[in-house]
Design a protein around this motif. Structure first.
Motif, PDB file in Angstrom:
ATOM      1  N   LYS A  31     -13.513   5.499 -69.646  1.00  0.00           N
ATOM      2  CA  LYS A  31     -13.459   6.360 -68.467  1.00  0.00           C
ATOM      3  C   LYS A  31     -12.010   6.639 -68.070  1.00  0.00           C
ATOM      4  N   LEU A  32     -11.166   5.609 -68.151  1.00  0.00           N
ATOM      5  CA  LEU A  32      -9.745   5.788 -67.835  1.00  0.00           C
ATOM      6  C   LEU A  32      -9.086   6.727 -68.837  1.00  0.00           C
ATOM      7  N   ILE A  33      -9.404   6.536 -70.110  1.00  0.00           N
ATOM      8  CA  ILE A  33      -8.830   7.397 -71.154  1.00  0.00           C
ATOM      9  C   ILE A  33      -9.241   8.850 -70.931  1.00  0.00           C
ATOM     10  N   ARG A  34     -10.495   9.076 -70.554  1.00  0.00           N
ATOM     11  CA  ARG A  34     -10.970  10.446 -70.309  1.00  0.00           C
ATOM     12  C   ARG A  34     -10.211  11.069 -69.142  1.00  0.00           C
ATOM     13  N   LEU A  35      -9.993  10.276 -68.081  1.00  0.00           N
ATOM     14  CA  LEU A  35      -9.235  10.761 -66.919  1.00  0.00           C
ATOM     15  C   LEU A  35      -7.801  11.107 -67.323  1.00  0.00           C
ATOM     16  N   LEU A  36      -7.179  10.231 -68.133  1.00  0.00           N
ATOM     17  CA  LEU A  36      -5.807  10.473 -68.581  1.00  0.00           C
ATOM     18  C   LEU A  36      -5.723  11.721 -69.455  1.00  0.00           C
ATOM     19  N   GLU A  37      -6.731  11.942 -70.272  1.00  0.00           N
ATOM     20  CA  GLU A  37      -6.763  13.147 -71.109  1.00  0.00           C
ATOM     21  C   GLU A  37      -6.799  14.405 -70.249  1.00  0.00           C
ATOM     22  N   ILE A  38      -7.598  14.379 -69.179  1.00  0.00           N
ATOM     23  CA  ILE A  38      -7.689  15.542 -68.280  1.00  0.00           C
ATOM     24  C   ILE A  38      -6.323  15.824 -67.653  1.00  0.00           C
ATOM     25  N   ILE A  39      -5.658  14.759 -67.210  1.00  0.00           N
ATOM     26  CA  ILE A  39      -4.340  14.915 -66.574  1.00  0.00           C
ATOM     27  C   ILE A  39      -3.303  15.411 -67.577  1.00  0.00           C
ATOM     28  N   ILE A  40      -3.262  14.771 -68.738  1.00  0.00           N
ATOM     29  CA  ILE A  40      -2.216  15.064 -69.731  1.00  0.00           C
ATOM     30  C   ILE A  40      -2.356  16.476 -70.296  1.00  0.00           C
ATOM     31  N   PHE A  41      -3.577  16.845 -70.689  1.00  0.00           N
ATOM     32  CA  PHE A  41      -3.776  18.130 -71.364  1.00  0.00           C
ATOM     33  C   PHE A  41      -4.013  19.284 -70.387  1.00  0.00           C
ATOM     34  N   SER A  42      -3.888  19.007 -69.088  1.00  0.00           N
ATOM     35  CA  SER A  42      -4.014  20.086 -68.102  1.00  0.00           C
ATOM     36  C   SER A  42      -2.881  21.096 -68.235  1.00  0.00           C
ATOM     37  N   VAL A  43      -1.793  20.677 -68.892  1.00  0.00           N
ATOM     38  CA  VAL A  43      -0.643  21.576 -69.078  1.00  0.00           C
ATOM     39  C   VAL A  43      -0.529  22.072 -70.522  1.00  0.00           C
ATOM     40  N   GLY A  44      -1.485  21.690 -71.377  1.00  0.00           N
ATOM     41  CA  GLY A  44      -1.454  22.144 -72.756  1.00  0.00           C
ATOM     42  C   GLY A  44      -1.178  21.012 -73.731  1.00  0.00           C
ATOM     43  N   GLU A  45      -0.919  21.404 -74.977  1.00  0.00           N
ATOM     44  CA  GLU A  45      -0.701  20.429 -76.043  1.00  0.00           C
ATOM     45  C   GLU A  45       0.664  19.755 -75.958  1.00  0.00           C
ATOM     46  N   LYS A  46       1.589  20.414 -75.270  1.00  0.00           N
ATOM     47  CA  LYS A  46       2.955  19.878 -75.245  1.00  0.00           C
ATOM     48  C   LYS A  46       3.538  19.981 -73.850  1.00  0.00           C
ATOM     49  N   GLY A  47       4.306  18.938 -73.467  1.00  0.00           N
ATOM     50  CA  GLY A  47       5.039  18.975 -72.217  1.00  0.00           C
ATOM     51  C   GLY A  47       4.303  18.358 -71.047  1.00  0.00           C
ATOM     52  N   GLN A  48       5.086  17.754 -70.136  1.00  0.00           N
ATOM     53  CA  GLN A  48       4.577  17.218 -68.879  1.00  0.00           C
ATOM     54  C   GLN A  48       5.413  17.804 -67.744  1.00  0.00           C
ATOM     55  N   PRO A  49       4.794  18.043 -66.574  1.00  0.00           N
ATOM     56  CA  PRO A  49       5.531  18.690 -65.477  1.00  0.00           C
ATOM     57  C   PRO A  49       6.664  17.815 -64.957  1.00  0.00           C
ATOM     58  N   ILE A  50       7.811  18.423 -64.714  1.00  0.00           N
ATOM     59  CA  ILE A  50       8.971  17.707 -64.197  1.00  0.00           C
ATOM     60  C   ILE A  50       8.779  17.437 -62.707  1.00  0.00           C
ATOM     61  N   GLY A  51       9.026  16.184 -62.296  1.00  0.00           N
ATOM     62  CA  GLY A  51       9.000  15.862 -60.870  1.00  0.00           C
ATOM     63  C   GLY A  51       7.762  15.151 -60.381  1.00  0.00           C
ATOM     64  N   SER A  52       6.655  15.207 -61.121  1.00  0.00           N
ATOM     65  CA  SER A  52       5.442  14.540 -60.647  1.00  0.00           C
ATOM     66  C   SER A  52       5.530  13.032 -60.887  1.00  0.00           C
TER      67      SER A  52
END
Length: 214
Positions: A31-52
């Motif tokens: 369940k945690l992994i699924r939640l992390l996948e939603i957060i991580i891939f919400s911006v696409g295959e590459k990159g994480q938002p700066i500042g969060s």
């Protein structure tokens, strides 16, 4: 000598597939992994938002394998990292040049990242190490020139006021914090201490004396 380097466009370059695989090795709750996948891939295959807040954790975790490689496998004693800014100290200049190539290969092959082209190897006694807002020398620490310049300009504006606002008081306390961790007593004496008894308007609109600046 000091090897100083950082990662080119670090947060936008994080490979999210590599990141989630690293997290799966660390956490076993589906369940945690699924939640992390939603957060991580919400911006696409590459990159994480700066500042969060999440990106700060993700960035540090993403480079943790590099930490283990250099500290445990390469046995490097004087290795320091803050996010993607890296400083390594060693007495052999040639070794640091060789190590830089190894790090470049490691982050390329294992993390799909690239070292920024402005990496440097230089003698620490000559110019000190500009890192985390300070310039570190063998026996003393100075405030970074840009921070010092901004502080002088800010205090010059504050000195022109008869009554300070809440933002001014916050700025003064912030600069006290900067100066606390370097050899900045003379700067405090010249710029901070003369303002100790200044009157300012607090967040509730009440007049108070500054005091307590250390």
């Amino acid at each position: 000598y000091c090897l100083k380097l950082d990662i080119r466009k670090f947060y936008p370059s994080i490979d999210n597939n590599i990141l989630i695989e690293k997290l799966k090795r660390k956490f076993k709750d589906p369940k945690l992994i699924r939640l992390l996948e939603i957060i991580i891939f919400s911006v696409g295959e590459k990159g994480q938002p700066i500042g969060s807040l999440w990106s700060q954790f993700a960035g540090n975790f993403y480079l943790s394998s590099l930490d283990h490689h250099l500290k445990e496998e390469k046995k490097i004693k004087n290795y320091f990292r803050y996010c993607d800014d890296i400083v390594i100290l060693h007495h052999d200049k040639a070794y640091l040049h060789s190590l830089r190539k190894e790090i470049d290969k490691y982050v390329t092959d294992n993390l799909n990242l690239e070292i920024k082209g402005n990496w440097q190897v230089f003698p620490t006694n000559v110019r000190g190490i500009d890192f985390l807002g300070y310039r570190f020398f063998r026996d003393y620490t100075l405030l970074r020139k840009r921070t010092l310049k901004n502080m002088k300009l800010k205090i010059k504006k504050i000195n022109k006021k008869k009554i300070l606002n809440y933002s001014d008081s916050c700025s003064l306390n912030s600069y006290c914090g900067w100066l606390k961790f370097c050899n900045g007593y003379r700067l405090k004496t010249k710029y901070i201490f003369p303002l100790q008894n200044s009157v300012y308007i607090d967040e509730n609109g009440e007049r108070k004396k500054m005091r307590g600046l250390k």
